[in-house]
Motif scaffolding. Sequence first.
Motif, mmCIF file in Angstrom:
data_model
loop_
_atom_site.group_PDB
_atom_site.id
_atom_site.type_symbol
_atom_site.label_atom_id
_atom_site.label_comp_id
_atom_site.label_asym_id
_atom_site.label_seq_id
_atom_site.Cartn_x
_atom_site.Cartn_y
_atom_site.Cartn_z
ATOM 1 N N VAL A 1 -4.497 8.060 3.719
ATOM 2 C CA VAL A 1 -4.518 9.504 3.495
ATOM 3 C C VAL A 1 -3.445 9.846 2.470
ATOM 4 O O VAL A 1 -2.252 9.650 2.713
ATOM 5 N N VAL A 2 -3.871 10.352 1.345
ATOM 6 C CA VAL A 2 -2.931 10.789 0.314
ATOM 7 C C VAL A 2 -2.704 12.279 0.517
ATOM 8 O O VAL A 2 -3.640 13.076 0.433
ATOM 9 N N PRO A 3 -1.469 12.659 0.822
ATOM 10 C CA PRO A 3 -1.204 14.073 1.092
ATOM 11 C C PRO A 3 -1.249 14.903 -0.182
ATOM 12 O O PRO A 3 -1.190 14.377 -1.288
ATOM 13 N N ALA A 4 -1.330 16.205 -0.003
ATOM 14 C CA ALA A 4 -1.374 17.099 -1.157
ATOM 15 C C ALA A 4 -0.108 16.979 -1.996
ATOM 16 O O ALA A 4 -0.123 17.151 -3.207
ATOM 17 N N SER A 5 0.976 16.641 -1.323
ATOM 18 C CA SER A 5 2.241 16.477 -2.036
ATOM 19 C C SER A 5 2.904 15.193 -1.562
ATOM 20 O O SER A 5 3.171 15.037 -0.376
ATOM 21 N N GLY A 6 3.155 14.283 -2.463
ATOM 22 C CA GLY A 6 3.841 13.043 -2.105
ATOM 23 C C GLY A 6 2.877 11.875 -2.016
ATOM 24 O O GLY A 6 1.668 12.052 -1.886
ATOM 25 N N PRO A 7 3.418 10.673 -2.085
ATOM 26 C CA PRO A 7 2.596 9.466 -2.095
ATOM 27 C C PRO A 7 2.225 9.020 -0.683
ATOM 28 O O PRO A 7 2.764 9.498 0.314
ATOM 29 N N ALA A 8 1.315 8.100 -0.599
ATOM 30 C CA ALA A 8 0.945 7.466 0.663
ATOM 31 C C ALA A 8 1.362 5.997 0.603
ATOM 32 O O ALA A 8 1.352 5.383 -0.465
ATOM 33 N N THR A 9 1.722 5.474 1.771
ATOM 34 C CA THR A 9 2.046 4.060 1.864
ATOM 35 C C THR A 9 0.978 3.357 2.668
ATOM 36 O O THR A 9 0.566 3.851 3.723
ATOM 37 N N LEU A 10 0.518 2.244 2.164
ATOM 38 C CA LEU A 10 -0.552 1.483 2.813
ATOM 39 C C LEU A 10 -0.040 0.067 3.058
ATOM 40 O O LEU A 10 0.288 -0.650 2.120
ATOM 41 N N GLU A 11 0.050 -0.286 4.339
ATOM 42 C CA GLU A 11 0.519 -1.630 4.681
ATOM 43 C C GLU A 11 -0.674 -2.446 5.146
ATOM 44 O O GLU A 11 -1.440 -2.014 6.007
ATOM 45 N N LEU A 12 -0.832 -3.610 4.568
ATOM 46 C CA LEU A 12 -1.957 -4.481 4.883
ATOM 47 C C LEU A 12 -1.439 -5.822 5.361
ATOM 48 O O LEU A 12 -0.323 -6.228 5.012
ATOM 49 N N ALA A 13 -2.271 -6.508 6.129
ATOM 50 C CA ALA A 13 -1.846 -7.816 6.639
ATOM 51 C C ALA A 13 -3.017 -8.793 6.620
ATOM 52 O O ALA A 13 -4.143 -8.457 6.967
ATOM 53 N N TYR A 14 -2.719 -10.002 6.174
ATOM 54 C CA TYR A 14 -3.621 -11.133 6.257
ATOM 55 C C TYR A 14 -2.958 -12.203 7.099
ATOM 56 O O TYR A 14 -1.747 -12.160 7.260
ATOM 57 N N PRO A 15 -3.660 -13.226 7.617
ATOM 58 C CA PRO A 15 -5.107 -13.370 7.485
ATOM 59 C C PRO A 15 -5.816 -12.551 8.530
ATOM 60 O O PRO A 15 -6.984 -12.452 8.572
#
Length: 227
Positions: free
Chosen positions: A213-227
């Motif tokens: 979710v990218v807010p109207a103001s400010g960046p979004a952080t997306l954390e991903l994990a493998y495997p």
Amino acid sequence: MRARRPLPVAATLLLAAVLVAPARARGDDVRGQVRYQGTPPARPPQPVTKDRAACGEAAADESVLVSKGGLANVIVRIVAPGAKEEPRAVTLDQRGCRFVPHVQAAPVGSTLALLNGDPILHNVHGWSGVATTFNVPMPTPGQRVERTLARPGPVKVGCDVHAWMSAWILVVDTPYFGVSDGEGRFAIAGVPPGRHTAIAWHEVLGEKIATVVVPASGPATLELAYP
Ligand SMILES: [Cu+2]
């Protein structure tokens, strides 16, 4: 197209906590890190069987690169139907009998320049699944040949002369994408505010799907994990 490697449901669910970072001036970025959980597989160098003067004695296996817990060469893209992607000019060089870069992404319609930075013959062969995308003999040092990346999907690139040479180009149908660096960090510019589906792709470890979710103001952080 090659059939997608099935991912266990549990692995997909493990995905990605989505965090919203403190506000910045504009809400137009997605950034984060792809982590590798556990011990990465041993990937011993592959023997070099010909052209050792130009190629060296062994070739590193670059398929799963993990540093400080971060996984390199994951392409994260934001699904954006209707968003117009601008074609780019990208290059795939051959130096010391390896492709540089090993993994990259380009929007549909981009021009791929194949370069031969070595003093020997390479034969660059691109595959979309089992179908040949391009097949280019490059006997001349400094040679440059251009091809268009016309269809979305992964293109596996090899060399018909040197079996260990390997590269991937993910052709994307979105303007919003990024590639994780040596420690798994990535940034995607210009993503509009709102709820988006993100798809992560790795050449060996497959795809992960997450919501960001990218807010109207400010960046979004997306954390991903493998495997
Ligand atoms: Cu080659």
